[in-house]
Design a protein around this motif. Structure first.
Motif, PDB file in Angstrom:
ATOM      1  N   THR A 276      -5.557  -8.534  -0.817  1.00  0.00           N
ATOM      2  CA  THR A 276      -4.658  -7.825   0.089  1.00  0.00           C
ATOM      3  C   THR A 276      -4.247  -6.508  -0.562  1.00  0.00           C
ATOM      4  O   THR A 276      -3.833  -6.483  -1.723  1.00  0.00           O
ATOM      5  CB  THR A 276      -3.405  -8.662   0.385  1.00  0.00           C
ATOM      6  OG1 THR A 276      -3.796  -9.938   0.898  1.00  0.00           O
ATOM      7  CG2 THR A 276      -2.521  -7.949   1.408  1.00  0.00           C
TER       8      THR A 276
ATOM      9  N   ARG B 167      -1.085   0.227   1.587  1.00  0.00           N
ATOM     10  CA  ARG B 167      -1.259   1.680   1.586  1.00  0.00           C
ATOM     11  C   ARG B 167      -0.124   2.355   0.814  1.00  0.00           C
ATOM     12  O   ARG B 167       1.054   2.102   1.065  1.00  0.00           O
ATOM     13  CB  ARG B 167      -1.294   2.186   3.024  1.00  0.00           C
ATOM     14  CG  ARG B 167      -1.581   3.685   3.143  1.00  0.00           C
ATOM     15  CD  ARG B 167      -1.641   4.117   4.598  1.00  0.00           C
ATOM     16  NE  ARG B 167      -0.363   3.956   5.264  1.00  0.00           N
ATOM     17  CZ  ARG B 167      -0.190   3.330   6.423  1.00  0.00           C
ATOM     18  NH1 ARG B 167      -1.205   2.808   7.061  1.00  0.00           N
ATOM     19  NH2 ARG B 167       1.010   3.235   6.962  1.00  0.00           N
TER      20      ARG B 167
ATOM     21  N   VAL C  93     -15.555  -4.527  10.253  1.00  0.00           N
ATOM     22  CA  VAL C  93     -14.187  -3.990  10.251  1.00  0.00           C
ATOM     23  C   VAL C  93     -13.463  -4.315  11.555  1.00  0.00           C
ATOM     24  O   VAL C  93     -12.414  -3.734  11.840  1.00  0.00           O
ATOM     25  CB  VAL C  93     -14.200  -2.469  10.007  1.00  0.00           C
ATOM     26  CG1 VAL C  93     -14.807  -2.142   8.650  1.00  0.00           C
ATOM     27  CG2 VAL C  93     -14.934  -1.730  11.118  1.00  0.00           C
TER      28      VAL C  93
ATOM     29  N   VAL D  73      -4.055  -4.147   4.427  1.00  0.00           N
ATOM     30  CA  VAL D  73      -5.446  -4.441   4.794  1.00  0.00           C
ATOM     31  C   VAL D  73      -5.995  -5.496   3.840  1.00  0.00           C
ATOM     32  O   VAL D  73      -5.899  -5.348   2.608  1.00  0.00           O
ATOM     33  CB  VAL D  73      -6.325  -3.174   4.724  1.00  0.00           C
ATOM     34  CG1 VAL D  73      -7.776  -3.513   5.067  1.00  0.00           C
ATOM     35  CG2 VAL D  73      -5.801  -2.101   5.660  1.00  0.00           C
TER      36      VAL D  73
ATOM     37  N   PHE E  49      -9.703  -4.909  11.711  1.00  0.00           N
ATOM     38  CA  PHE E  49      -8.726  -3.836  11.524  1.00  0.00           C
ATOM     39  C   PHE E  49      -8.154  -3.424  12.867  1.00  0.00           C
ATOM     40  O   PHE E  49      -8.887  -3.108  13.808  1.00  0.00           O
ATOM     41  CB  PHE E  49      -9.375  -2.631  10.844  1.00  0.00           C
ATOM     42  CG  PHE E  49      -8.453  -1.455  10.696  1.00  0.00           C
ATOM     43  CD1 PHE E  49      -7.373  -1.516   9.836  1.00  0.00           C
ATOM     44  CD2 PHE E  49      -8.648  -0.304  11.445  1.00  0.00           C
ATOM     45  CE1 PHE E  49      -6.501  -0.442   9.704  1.00  0.00           C
ATOM     46  CE2 PHE E  49      -7.788   0.783  11.323  1.00  0.00           C
ATOM     47  CZ  PHE E  49      -6.710   0.711  10.445  1.00  0.00           C
TER      48      PHE E  49
ATOM     49  N   GLY F  73      -8.950   5.622   7.015  1.00  0.00           N
ATOM     50  CA  GLY F  73      -8.290   5.023   8.165  1.00  0.00           C
ATOM     51  C   GLY F  73      -8.044   6.022   9.274  1.00  0.00           C
ATOM     52  O   GLY F  73      -8.459   7.179   9.226  1.00  0.00           O
TER      53      GLY F  73
ATOM     54  N   GLY G  84      -3.294  -1.994  10.366  1.00  0.00           N
ATOM     55  CA  GLY G  84      -3.674  -2.977   9.350  1.00  0.00           C
ATOM     56  C   GLY G  84      -4.519  -4.079   9.931  1.00  0.00           C
ATOM     57  O   GLY G  84      -4.928  -4.031  11.104  1.00  0.00           O
ATOM     58  N   THR G  85      -4.801  -5.080   9.121  1.00  0.00           N
ATOM     59  CA  THR G  85      -5.532  -6.259   9.582  1.00  0.00           C
ATOM     60  C   THR G  85      -4.552  -7.413   9.794  1.00  0.00           C
ATOM     61  O   THR G  85      -3.505  -7.490   9.138  1.00  0.00           O
ATOM     62  CB  THR G  85      -6.591  -6.691   8.550  1.00  0.00           C
ATOM     63  OG1 THR G  85      -5.967  -6.896   7.277  1.00  0.00           O
ATOM     64  CG2 THR G  85      -7.684  -5.653   8.393  1.00  0.00           C
TER      65      THR G  85
ATOM     66  N   LEU H  83     -12.849   2.419   7.577  1.00  0.00           N
ATOM     67  CA  LEU H  83     -12.331   1.603   8.683  1.00  0.00           C
ATOM     68  C   LEU H  83     -12.417   2.321  10.014  1.00  0.00           C
ATOM     69  O   LEU H  83     -12.091   1.741  11.052  1.00  0.00           O
ATOM     70  CB  LEU H  83     -10.864   1.246   8.409  1.00  0.00           C
ATOM     71  CG  LEU H  83     -10.558   0.507   7.105  1.00  0.00           C
ATOM     72  CD1 LEU H  83      -9.048   0.396   6.925  1.00  0.00           C
ATOM     73  CD2 LEU H  83     -11.199  -0.868   7.099  1.00  0.00           C
TER      74      LEU H  83
END
Length: 592
Positions: free
Chosen positions: A446, A449, A499, A435, A502, A404, A508-509, A475
């Motif tokens: 899901t 982190r 991606v 994410v 993101f 990330g 995050g998404t 990502l």
């Protein structure tokens, strides 16, 4: 040869390729880190460097499988840091960090005060954590680092380099790197080219400071710009800038290693007209050993990201009297985009940090007849090689890693844990560190982190001798060559991901809009062998699998773009005996 046209140019292919000295030690070896002045090119003044045993690259250490070796890495460096370090304030076109020299006002005054604080890591070695070169365990001048290497692993090309916390890129740039070869009976039985016909090719890029008249002073310059990592103007092979190598009409074995801080190479063998030479080069090995069978060098070339190695055979028998060149076609930074099989290569691309694509020139002897050469390319290389797949893996654990980028633009390693459905945030929201991912029309998973920085909580505790599969999703916008200490592994899966869901600024998404992927991408032969570094291109998913055997303790994994590693793109993991983990309750894995 190409004549220089401005004060910073150097004559290409003017100097012969140097071969580093070879050390074949007994059970004990002392290697001294020392200052030296190295002639990088005959048209340059000597360059002050930090080296192993006064050689750049360091001596090639050669051992037999199972030959336990104890090494005392003695730090005898007492000179100041030998390079200038600076940063340009903005990106320019063409990129100015490739240009030698820098405004003195842009130099970092703190770099001149750097002590020789160093710790040596034997990259790719199966060795105990206390001997692995932990990044914080660097030593100062007058001290020794004592390491023990069992060398109980298949024949391969490892390499040793500095790994000091926060300054690895600077210490390696100063010259602290060298090759380390492990031999075994399986390799012996192939009768591969040896002695003068087995040639190390240690690649790197460097930049140089300049005098007021624009001529290079020979002093190294580590110059970057904005968020971009280091990219040097000059390509060095075995410590010489753009050398040539005289070869005979026979088979040669070349052990390639990319020691650059960030530059990836896409290498091609071309003739005097710049056309690719077909059917002359075969790859027989990767980072961690021999392939099962030789594979011809693709018209796409051979891609080596930082720290990757390749074992190549080149057949010069039908090329008598020819002049061939090894050239690089990879722009910097390189995102993995392919090149056409018939597109020109070896063409300068200064706008993309490739002003000089030349790497090395081969001059083939003009003998009327080829040398008597007993070597024949074998159909089978490593009888012990076995291609892994998820279906054939022994019982194994799963981990999920995402590459990330923080809102501030810092690349990070995100260790992830799957979130139960009851804990998934509401649809349409974005939660920092959450994410979602989905393969095809499969279920949406899901992940949350657990950590991002090197000093965050230790999460990954591995059972000794266990197999694991790591799913890695990039990502970010950059290539990340991921290196896992202790083990060798194979790539099982590659897939291009969408991606776009993101959100970097939010970390995050959007819940309900996952990162997605469908069909897998074929894994090229060069990535089907045993590896310890794996390229993860932007927007790509890669699964790797390996066995954590041979040692215990606390190890690291990290991006091997050294600028990224020094910025914190590195994480610890531990390996412990299973009985200890059972008693203490350590562990914890998740599916992917």
């Amino acid at each position: 040869m190409t004549a220089p046209t401005d004060p910073a140019d150097l004559t290409k292919f003017a100097d012969p390729l140097r071969i580093p000295p070879t050390l074949r030690p007994g059970p004990e070896l002392t290697v001294r880190l020392t200052s030296a002045e190295v002639q990088l090119h005959s048209e340059l003044p000597p360059t002050p460097m930090w080296t192993y045993e006064g050689s750049f690259p360091g001596p090639t250490v050669e051992v037999r499988r199972g030959q336990r070796l104890r090494v005392a890495w003695e730090n005898g460096i007492t000179t100041p840091y030998p390079a200038q370090v600076g940063r340009l304030p903005a990106i320019t076109a063409p990129p100015a960090e490739n240009v030698p020299g820098i405004d003195p006002a842009l130099l970092d005054p703190k770099a001149a005060a750097l002590p020789a604080w160093a710790v040596t890591h034997l990259h790719g070695a199966v060795t105990g954590a206390g001997h692995d070169g932990w990044t914080d365990n660097a030593i100062l001048a007058g001290e020794s680092q004592l390491s023990e290497y069992p060398n109980d692993q298949p024949a391969t090309a490892l390499w040793y380099h500095d790994h000091a916390m926060g300054i690895t890129r600077l210490n390696v740039n100063a010259g602290l790197a060298g090759l380390y070869l492990v031999r075994d009976e399986e390799e012996d039985g192939l009768g591969l080219p040896s002695d003068e016909f087995e040639v190390p090719l240690v690649l790197c890029d460097r930049n140089l400071a300049t005098a007021p008249d624009g001529t290079p002073t020979g002093q190294l310059l580590f110059k970057t710009v904005g968020p971009l990592p280091f990219a040097g103007r000059y390509t060095l092979v075995n410590g010489g800038i753009w050398p040539h190598h005289d070869v005979r009409q026979r088979w040669y074995r070349f052990r390639l290693l990319n020691t650059s801080s960030s530059r990836a190479y896409r290498l091609h063998l071309v003739d005097e007209t710049g056309q690719r030479v077909p059917d002359a080069a075969w790859q027989i090995g990767t980072d961690s050993g021999l392939l099962g069978a030789p594979t011809p060098l693709s018209p796409q070339g051979l891609t080596l990201s930082p720290a990757e190695r390749a074992d190549l055979l080149v057949d010069f028998r039908a090329l008598g009297g020819r002049t061939l060149r090894l050239v690089n076609s990879a722009p910097q930074p390189y995102d993995g985009q392919p090149i056409g099989d018939t597109d020109p290569v070896g063409v300068p691309n200064p706008a993309n940090r490739l002003p000089d694509p030349e790497v090395l020139e081969f001059r083939v002897a003009p003998d009327a007849e080829p040398d008597p050469d007993p070597f024949t390319l074998p159909a089978v290389l490593a009888q012990s090689y076995q291609r892994l797949s998820h279906q054939t893996l022994p019982e194994h654990n799963h981990r999920v890693l995402m590459l990330g980028r923080s809102p501030a633009g810092v690349f990070q390693l995100w260790e992830m844990a799957e979130v139960p459905d009851s804990e998934v945030p509401p649809a349409g929201t974005v939660r920092d560190g959450y994410v979602q991912v989905q393969q095809g029309t499969g279920p949406v998973r899901t992940y949350r982190r657990l950590s991002a920085d090197f000093n965050d909580t230790l999460n990954w505790r591995v059972r000794q001798d266990s197999w694991e599969q790591w799913t890695i999703i990039n990502l970010s916008i950059a290539l990340h060559p991921v290196h896992i200490h202790l083990i060798r592994f194979q790539a099982l899966t590659r897939a291009a991901c969408d991606v776009s869901a993101f959100q970097q600024a939010e970390g995050g998404t959007t819940i309900g809009k996952p990162v997605t992927w469908d069909a897998e991408t074929p894994i090229v032969p060069a990535d089907q062998g045993w590896k310890d570094v794996i390229k993860i291109w932007p927007g790509e998913l890669v699964r790797v699998a390996g066995q954590f055997t041979g040692a215990t303790g606390r190890f690291m994994y990290h991006c091997h773009i050294l600028d990224h590693e020094d910025d914190g793109m590195m994480r610890p993991f531990t390996v412990a005996p299973g009985a200890v983990m059972d008693v203490t309750g350590m562990g914890g894995m998740g599916p992917m």
